[in-house]
Design an enzyme around this catalytic site. Structure first.
Site, PDB file in Angstrom:
ATOM      1  N   ASP A  54       0.645  -1.173   0.018  1.00  0.00           N
ATOM      2  CA  ASP A  54       0.078  -0.034   0.122  1.00  0.00           C
ATOM      3  C   ASP A  54       1.100   1.289  -0.006  1.00  0.00           C
ATOM      4  O   ASP A  54       0.569   2.141  -0.779  1.00  0.00           O
ATOM      5  CB  ASP A  54      -1.035  -0.055   1.175  1.00  0.00           C
ATOM      6  CG  ASP A  54      -2.173  -0.661   0.979  1.00  0.00           C
ATOM      7  OD1 ASP A  54      -2.425  -1.789   0.022  1.00  0.00           O
ATOM      8  OD2 ASP A  54      -3.323  -0.409   1.700  1.00  0.00           O
ATOM      9  N   ASN A  96      -4.938  -2.041  -4.918  1.00  0.00           N
ATOM     10  CA  ASN A  96      -5.900  -2.014  -3.982  1.00  0.00           C
ATOM     11  C   ASN A  96      -5.839  -1.235  -2.536  1.00  0.00           C
ATOM     12  O   ASN A  96      -6.043  -1.529  -1.424  1.00  0.00           O
ATOM     13  CB  ASN A  96      -6.215  -3.663  -3.516  1.00  0.00           C
ATOM     14  CG  ASN A  96      -7.599  -3.593  -3.034  1.00  0.00           C
ATOM     15  OD1 ASN A  96      -8.461  -2.695  -3.023  1.00  0.00           O
ATOM     16  ND2 ASN A  96      -8.105  -4.810  -2.439  1.00  0.00           N
ATOM     17  N   ASP A 299     -10.671  -2.397  11.549  1.00  0.00           N
ATOM     18  CA  ASP A 299      -9.607  -3.347  11.248  1.00  0.00           C
ATOM     19  C   ASP A 299      -9.331  -4.207  12.059  1.00  0.00           C
ATOM     20  O   ASP A 299      -8.773  -5.458  11.891  1.00  0.00           O
ATOM     21  CB  ASP A 299      -8.517  -2.276  10.756  1.00  0.00           C
ATOM     22  CG  ASP A 299      -8.555  -1.800   9.249  1.00  0.00           C
ATOM     23  OD1 ASP A 299      -9.693  -2.138   8.624  1.00  0.00           O
ATOM     24  OD2 ASP A 299      -7.916  -0.834   9.254  1.00  0.00           O
ATOM     25  N   GLU A 327     -11.237  -4.408   1.472  1.00  0.00           N
ATOM     26  CA  GLU A 327     -10.617  -5.136   0.355  1.00  0.00           C
ATOM     27  C   GLU A 327     -11.544  -6.087  -0.120  1.00  0.00           C
ATOM     28  O   GLU A 327     -11.402  -6.589  -1.202  1.00  0.00           O
ATOM     29  CB  GLU A 327      -9.310  -5.557   1.018  1.00  0.00           C
ATOM     30  CG  GLU A 327      -8.447  -4.675   1.041  1.00  0.00           C
ATOM     31  CD  GLU A 327      -8.290  -3.854   2.150  1.00  0.00           C
ATOM     32  OE1 GLU A 327      -7.403  -3.091   2.612  1.00  0.00           O
ATOM     33  OE2 GLU A 327      -9.483  -3.598   3.096  1.00  0.00           O
ATOM     34  N   HIS A 376      -5.825  -9.051   3.437  1.00  0.00           N
ATOM     35  CA  HIS A 376      -4.667  -9.329   4.181  1.00  0.00           C
ATOM     36  C   HIS A 376      -5.177  -9.639   5.932  1.00  0.00           C
ATOM     37  O   HIS A 376      -4.445 -10.477   6.449  1.00  0.00           O
ATOM     38  CB  HIS A 376      -3.657  -8.096   4.279  1.00  0.00           C
ATOM     39  CG  HIS A 376      -4.542  -6.769   4.650  1.00  0.00           C
ATOM     40  ND1 HIS A 376      -3.942  -5.702   5.222  1.00  0.00           N
ATOM     41  CD2 HIS A 376      -5.358  -6.011   3.960  1.00  0.00           C
ATOM     42  CE1 HIS A 376      -4.750  -4.782   5.170  1.00  0.00           C
ATOM     43  NE2 HIS A 376      -5.711  -4.866   4.465  1.00  0.00           N
ATOM     44  N   ARG A 377      -6.051  -8.809   5.926  1.00  0.00           N
ATOM     45  CA  ARG A 377      -6.769  -8.881   7.408  1.00  0.00           C
ATOM     46  C   ARG A 377      -7.528 -10.103   7.700  1.00  0.00           C
ATOM     47  O   ARG A 377      -7.386 -10.643   8.703  1.00  0.00           O
ATOM     48  CB  ARG A 377      -7.525  -7.544   7.711  1.00  0.00           C
ATOM     49  CG  ARG A 377      -7.056  -6.397   7.630  1.00  0.00           C
ATOM     50  CD  ARG A 377      -7.207  -5.591   8.800  1.00  0.00           C
ATOM     51  NE  ARG A 377      -6.519  -4.236   8.547  1.00  0.00           N
ATOM     52  CZ  ARG A 377      -5.044  -4.071   8.755  1.00  0.00           C
ATOM     53  NH1 ARG A 377      -4.164  -5.144   9.434  1.00  0.00           N
ATOM     54  NH2 ARG A 377      -4.395  -2.824   8.561  1.00  0.00           N
ATOM     55  N   LYS A 402       0.065  -6.385   1.804  1.00  0.00           N
ATOM     56  CA  LYS A 402      -0.442  -5.142   1.656  1.00  0.00           C
ATOM     57  C   LYS A 402      -0.231  -4.065   2.904  1.00  0.00           C
ATOM     58  O   LYS A 402       0.217  -2.986   2.710  1.00  0.00           O
ATOM     59  CB  LYS A 402      -1.904  -5.387   1.556  1.00  0.00           C
ATOM     60  CG  LYS A 402      -3.007  -4.178   1.367  1.00  0.00           C
ATOM     61  CD  LYS A 402      -4.272  -4.424   1.107  1.00  0.00           C
ATOM     62  CE  LYS A 402      -5.012  -3.538   0.442  1.00  0.00           C
ATOM     63  NZ  LYS A 402      -5.182  -2.021   1.033  1.00  0.00           N
TER      64      LYS A 402
END
Length: 421
Positions: A54, A96, A299, A327, A376-377, A402
């Site tokens: 990112d 993204n 998040d 995302e 990613h999360r 990311k």
């Protein structure tokens, strides 16, 4: 032709995770500071920055827009800005990276000429129309396809008019942050008015304000819906990026799941982002609160949801509708992944996620492959389930690049055995 996606499997884990890990710098703060430093006139130094997909997209785009950026060491950057932006030779590709896309969309109004901002197939499904609508209402010509998602085209006039701008923050507080970040460069003072009485993730508005003020901007509010920003421009600054609270949540949860002790090099009070609030909630594990409002720590919700699966409570996560436009649709991804581990482990009611905690889950879980949805999360959160349950595989593990490229190596440093396929 069928393509087999890569996977990672957590083969085994120590009964108690102990050791020290390195938490990267905050993505949220890094991308704000990169943009503001590029908009200052002169040389600024940033230390402790996150180096990830990112932030690299943001660095590349700012370079193409005329900023001179040099890595002086691994996480230290020197930025020479000119107080404005120039027209790039080609469209800006931002993968993204939501913060890069949203912040640069407003910033490119400073360019004299047209700028196209585009991203990958996931970015092209992430709504940005509230920001486009706000820019057009403010006299800045911006267009987006009928989908309301990128690519975005800015027909820049080389300046931002300023004055009163209205914006909706219902989908994302980043639309407000985007306008705030460029307002000091406007021709006249700016007043940004929120369409809603309140929005989620107001803590990230404070992150935006703190970065702006570090570089000399003046921001004040006379009520919760109005943000007054003087047209001062930005001053150069030596700025230190705080550690990433979202990244820390995975290791705070790993401590609770395994009864271990992981040294992050920081206490929970050292983290300035809203997700740090998850630390206090985790201290009640296995009896997590029955209701968890995720509006101010979005998040951290994937981490908390996976942790809740091993608890003794039924936990309803509320205030998380915005997770549907991250995302991926994170509410759907969490629901699918939890029920893959054990049918009936989670359900969805409107935009609430309900997790039926099961302290015996390690005995009842079934081997499965978790679809990370390239998020990613989702990948990092479900790795936590693999610390306790056998046979957990995660699709597309490299998506952690990311925001946390070293995530898997940091887990390995704690004695977790991983297998790539």
């Amino acid at each position: 032709m069928t393509t087999t996606l890569p996977t990672i499997e957590i083969l085994c884990s120590p009964s108690q995770l102990r050791g020290k890990v390195t938490v990267p710098g905050s993505k949220s703060i890094t991308n704000r500071a990169l943009l503001v430093a590029a908009l200052a006139n002169g040389k600024s130094s940033l230390s402790g920055v996150l180096v990830s997909d990112d932030t690299c997209y943001m660095v590349k785009a700012l370079t193409e827009l005329g900023a001179r950026i040099r890595f002086s060491s691994g996480t230290n950057i020197e930025i020479n800005g000119t107080g404005t932006l120039k027209q790039p030779s080609d469209s800006l590709y931002l993968g993204n990276a939501g913060t890069a896309m949203r912040f640069l969309t407003a910033a490119c109004a400073l360019v004299e000429g047209n700028v196209v901002l585009n991203g990958d197939e996931h970015m092209q499904k992430r709504p940005i129309h509230p920001l486009i609508d706000a820019l057009n209402a403010a006299g800045i010509n911006a267009t987006v396809p009928s989908s309301g998602c990128p690519p975005c085209t800015l027909h820049g006039q080389g300046f931002i008019p300023g004055g009163t701008i209205g914006v909706s923050g219902a989908l994302s507080s980043q639309f407000l942050s985007s306008l705030m970040l460029v307002a000091p460069l406007a021709k006249r003072p700016t007043i940004i008015k929120l369409a809603e009485d309140n929005i989620g993730a107001t803590g990230y508005i404070e992150v935006t304000r703190s970065v702006m003020e570090a570089f000399g901007a003046h921001v004040y509010q006379d009520d919760e819906k109005s943000f007054h920003i003087a047209n001062t421009g930005y001053s150069v600054c030596d700025f230190k990026v705080a550690p990433d609270a979202s990244a820390a949540t995975y290791f705070w949860a790993a401590e609770k799941l395994t009864g271990g002790m992981i040294d992050l090099g920081y206490t929970s009070d050292d983290f300035s982002q809203p997700d740090a609030a998850a630390y206090t909630l985790m201290q009640s594990f296995p009896s997590l609160p029955t209701f968890i409002d995720g509006a101010q720590m979005q998040d951290a919700i994937p981490t908390l949801a996976v942790l809740a699966a091993f608890g003794s409570s039924i936990v309803r996560f509320t205030g998380i509708a915005n997770l549907r436009v991250k995302e991926c649709d994170r509410i759907a991804a969490l629901h699918k992944g939890l029920n893959c581990i054990k049918p009936g482990l989670a359900t969805i009611e409107e935009d609430d996620l309900i997790v039926f905690g099961d302290p015996e889950l390690p005995k009842r879980a079934r081997p499965c492959t978790i679809d990370s949805m390239s998020d990613h999360r989702i990948a990092m959160s479900f790795a936590l389930a693999g610390l306790k349950c056998r046979g957990i595989k995660i699709l597309e593990p490299d998506c952690v690049g990311k925001t946390f490229p070293d995530y898997w190596s940091e887990l390995s440093s704690l004695g977790v055995s991983l297998s790539y396929a």
